[in-house]
Write a protein that holds these residues in place. Structure first.
Motif, short mmCIF file in Angstrom:
data_model
loop_
_atom_site.label_atom_id
_atom_site.label_comp_id
_atom_site.label_asym_id
_atom_site.label_seq_id
_atom_site.Cartn_x
_atom_site.Cartn_y
_atom_site.Cartn_z
N UNK A 29 0.84 -1.21 0.00
CA UNK A 29 0.00 0.00 0.00
C UNK A 29 0.87 1.26 0.00
N UNK A 30 1.88 1.27 0.87
CA UNK A 30 2.77 2.43 0.96
C UNK A 30 3.49 2.71 -0.34
N UNK A 31 3.96 1.66 -1.00
CA UNK A 31 4.68 1.86 -2.26
C UNK A 31 3.74 2.26 -3.39
N UNK A 32 2.51 1.78 -3.36
CA UNK A 32 1.54 2.21 -4.37
C UNK A 32 1.32 3.72 -4.28
N UNK A 33 1.19 4.22 -3.05
CA UNK A 33 1.02 5.66 -2.83
C UNK A 33 2.29 6.42 -3.24
N UNK A 34 3.42 5.97 -2.70
CA UNK A 34 4.69 6.66 -2.94
C UNK A 34 5.10 6.68 -4.39
N UNK A 35 4.92 5.55 -5.09
CA UNK A 35 5.36 5.48 -6.48
C UNK A 35 4.40 6.18 -7.43
N UNK A 36 3.13 6.33 -7.04
CA UNK A 36 2.22 7.16 -7.83
C UNK A 36 2.70 8.61 -7.80
N UNK A 93 10.09 5.89 -1.41
CA UNK A 93 9.90 6.48 -2.74
C UNK A 93 9.73 8.00 -2.69
N UNK A 94 9.15 8.51 -1.59
CA UNK A 94 9.00 9.95 -1.43
C UNK A 94 10.36 10.64 -1.38
N UNK A 95 11.36 9.95 -0.84
CA UNK A 95 12.69 10.54 -0.74
C UNK A 95 13.34 10.72 -2.11
N UNK A 96 12.81 10.00 -3.13
CA UNK A 96 13.34 10.13 -4.49
C UNK A 96 12.61 11.18 -5.31
N UNK A 125 9.41 0.14 -12.12
CA UNK A 125 10.63 -0.62 -11.80
C UNK A 125 11.06 -0.36 -10.38
N UNK A 126 11.14 0.93 -10.02
CA UNK A 126 11.54 1.25 -8.66
C UNK A 126 10.57 0.65 -7.65
N UNK A 127 9.27 0.80 -7.88
CA UNK A 127 8.26 0.32 -6.93
C UNK A 127 8.33 -1.17 -6.69
N UNK A 128 8.41 -1.94 -7.78
CA UNK A 128 8.45 -3.41 -7.66
C UNK A 128 9.71 -3.86 -6.94
N UNK A 129 10.86 -3.32 -7.35
CA UNK A 129 12.13 -3.75 -6.76
C UNK A 129 12.25 -3.27 -5.31
N UNK A 130 11.76 -2.07 -5.04
CA UNK A 130 11.80 -1.56 -3.66
C UNK A 130 10.95 -2.43 -2.74
N UNK A 165 12.13 14.15 5.56
CA UNK A 165 12.07 14.30 4.11
C UNK A 165 10.62 14.41 3.65
N UNK A 166 9.76 13.54 4.22
CA UNK A 166 8.34 13.58 3.88
C UNK A 166 7.70 14.91 4.20
N UNK A 167 8.03 15.46 5.36
CA UNK A 167 7.42 16.73 5.79
C UNK A 167 7.83 17.89 4.90
N UNK A 168 9.02 17.81 4.30
CA UNK A 168 9.51 18.88 3.43
C UNK A 168 8.98 18.73 2.00
N UNK A 169 9.09 17.51 1.46
CA UNK A 169 8.85 17.34 0.03
C UNK A 169 7.44 16.89 -0.35
N UNK A 170 6.68 16.33 0.60
CA UNK A 170 5.29 15.96 0.28
C UNK A 170 4.45 17.21 -0.03
N UNK A 171 4.44 18.24 0.82
CA UNK A 171 3.68 19.45 0.47
C UNK A 171 4.24 20.17 -0.75
#
Length: 397
Positions: free
Chosen positions: A48-55, A194-197, A221-226, A320-326
Motif C-alpha cells: 500500500x505504501x509503495x503504491x502511494x509513494x510510487x504514484x 519512494x518519497x525521498x526520491x 521498476x523502482x516500486x516493484x524492486x523496492x 524528508x516527507x514533511x519537506x517534500x510531500x507538500x
C-alpha cells in the motif's frame, strides 16, 4: 560543459537507473522495521505504501519529463526562481545526508561480517562511488548492466533464504518482537522511501525520448524492486529474529555473498544521490562542474559515515516527507490543474505560505494514527489549498 544527463534516456536506460536505486541496503534495512507486524500484515503495508509513494514518484518525474527541467529547476514553476534555489538547497542537504547514511549502513554491515575496521570499508565504498561518478551516467553502459544482473541474481539468493531457508516459510512465521509499529505508521514508512526520491527523479526523466513511457517504467521498476527489498529485509528479520543487518546476513548464511550485494548496491544507489546533489546545486550556483560537486558530496558523506552514528533513519525519512510531500502537492496542483508557471517570478509568496502550512500539517498529522499514514492526508490538504488560492488569485487578475 557537456551535460551527461542528457544522453541515454530511453525507457530501458531509465528503468535500469531505478532498478539500481531500489537495490539498496537502506531499503533492506528499512524492511526489517516491519518485522513486528508479521509477514502478511507487513507485506500489505509495504504494498500500500509503495503504491502511494510510487504514484507520487511518477507524477513528479512526469512533470520533469514534460517541462524538460531537472527536479529542482521544475520547482520554479510554482515557487519562482529564488523559491527553487531554497528547495534545491534543502535537497542538497538531504542528499548529502543520504550519501552518508548509505555509506554508513554499508560499512557497518561489512565490518560486522568481516574483521576489517569500519573506516576501511567506508574508504573503499567511497572510492568506488567516485569511480562510478568519473565514469558518468552515459559511460558506465554495459558495465552498469552487468552489475544490475549480478545484483538481480544475488537478491534472488536472498529471496531463497527468506522463503526456503527455514522449516517454516516466511509467510507462516510471526515475529517474536513486541509490536511497536502501527499499521498506519508502517504505511508511512513504506511511502517515505519512494518519497525521498521525488526531488531526484526529474533529473533522469527530463531528457526522456518518450516522457510518459520512461517515467512510468522508472516508477514501476523502482516500486516493484523496492517492495522486493523491503520484503527481503522483513523476511530476514522475522526468520533470524534479528534487526541488525550484519547479524541477519551472518545468521542467514550469506557470508561473502553479502559483501558483493552490500558494496554494489551501495555504489549504484549512492551514485544517484551524489549525482543529483550536483544537479540540484547547479540550480543554486551553476558554474561548478557536476562531477566535481558529486565527488565533494561523496567525500563529505564518507567522512560523516566514519565519524557519526547513523543507526536509525526513520526520523530522517519522516523529515524528508514533511519537506517534500507538500512541495510536490503544490507543484502537481499548479502544473496539472491550474496550468500555472511562475518560473519568471523571483518568489511566489502564496505558494511558500501554502508549503509552510503543509509542512506544519504533516508534523501535526504525525501525532495521529491514521490508517493511511500522514503523507496522503497532508498532500490532499495542501493540494486543495493550492487550488483554492489559485482560483482566488485568478479571480483577482
Amino acid at each position: 560543459m557537456e551535460n551527461n544527463i542528457k544522453k541515454g534516456t530511453g525507457v530501458f536506460s531509465n528503468s535500469l537507473i531505478w532498478f539500481g536505486a531500489a537495490v539498496s541496503i537502506a531499503e533492506i534495512l528499512t524492511g526489517t522495521y516491519f518485522a513486528p507486524l508479521g509477514f502478511a500484515k507487513g507485506t500489505l503495508a509495504i504494498l500500500i505504501g509503495h503504491l502511494i509513494g510510487c504514484t507520487l514518484l511518477f507524477f513528479a518525474g512526469y512533470i520533469g519529463a514534460l517541462s524538460k527541467k531537472s527536479a529542482m529547476d521544475s520547482t520554479a514553476l510554482s515557487f519562482g526562481s529564488i523559491g527553487a534555489k531554497f528547495f534545491a538547497l534543502l535537497n542538497v542537504i538531504q542528499l548529502v545526508g543520504w550519501t552518508g547514511i548509505m555509506i554508513y549502513d554499508s560499512t557497518l554491515s561489512l565490518s560486522g561480517i568481516f574483521e576489517n575496521g569500519k573506516w576501511i570499508w567506508a574508504l573503499i565504498t567511497g572510492v568506488l562511488i567516485i569511480v562510478w561518478i568519473l565514469c558518468g551516467i552515459t559511460n558506465i553502459g554495459k558495465f552498469s548492466f552487468g552489475v544490475m544482473i549480478a545484483l538481480f541474481i544475488l537478491t534472488i539468493v536472498m529471496c531463497k533464504v527468506v522463503f526456503f531457508g527455514s522449516d517454516k516459510p516466511a509467510s507462516e512465521i510471526t515475529s517474536e518482537i513486541a509490536e511497536a509499529l502501527s499499521f498506519g505508521q508502517a504505511i508511512e514508512l513504506a511511502v517515505a522511501m519512494p518519497l525521498s526520491w521525488l526531488p531526484l527523479i526529474s533529473d533522469y526523466t527530463k531528457e526522456a525520448e518518450k516522457p510518459f513511457a520512461a517515467t512510468f517504467a522508472s516508477s514501476i521498476t523502482y516500486g516493484v524492486v523496492s517492495c522486493w527489498m523491503y520484503i527481503i529485509g522483513m523476511g530476514l528479520a522475522i526468520l533470524t529474529k534479528e534487526t541488525d543487518i550484519a547479524k541477519i546476513m551472518v545468521a542467514a548464511g550469506l557470508g561473502k555473498t553479502a559483501l558483493v550485494v552490500i558494496i554494489l548496491s551501495t555504489v549504484t544507489t549512492t551514485f544517484l544521490d551524489a549525482w543529483s546533489s550536483a544537479v540540484s546545486f547547479k540550480t543554486i550556483f551553476n558554474r561548478i562542474p557536476e562531477k566535481l560537486i558529486a565527488i565533494i558530496v561523496t567525500v563529505i558523506g564518507t567522512i560523516a559515515a566514519i565519524l557519526f552514528p547513523m543507526d536509525n533513519i526513520t526520523e530522517f525519512l519522516y523529515l524528508i516527507g514533511s519537506v517534500f510531500a507538500p512541495m510536490i502537492a503544490i507543484l502537481l496542483a499548479d502544473f496539472f490543474v491550474l496550468k500555472r508557471d511562475y518560473s519568471k517570478n523571483r518568489v511566489k509568496v502564496s505558494r511558500i505560505i501554502i508549503w509552510i502550512f503543509g509542512f506544519i500539517a504533516y508534523k501535526l498529522l504525525m501525532n495521529t494514527d491514521l490508517v493511511t499514514g500522514c503523507t496522503v492526508p497532508d498532500m490532499i490538504l495542501t493540494f486543495v489549498a493550492t487550488i483554492i488560492v489559485g482560483k482566488f488569485e485568478s479571480s483577482k487578475e
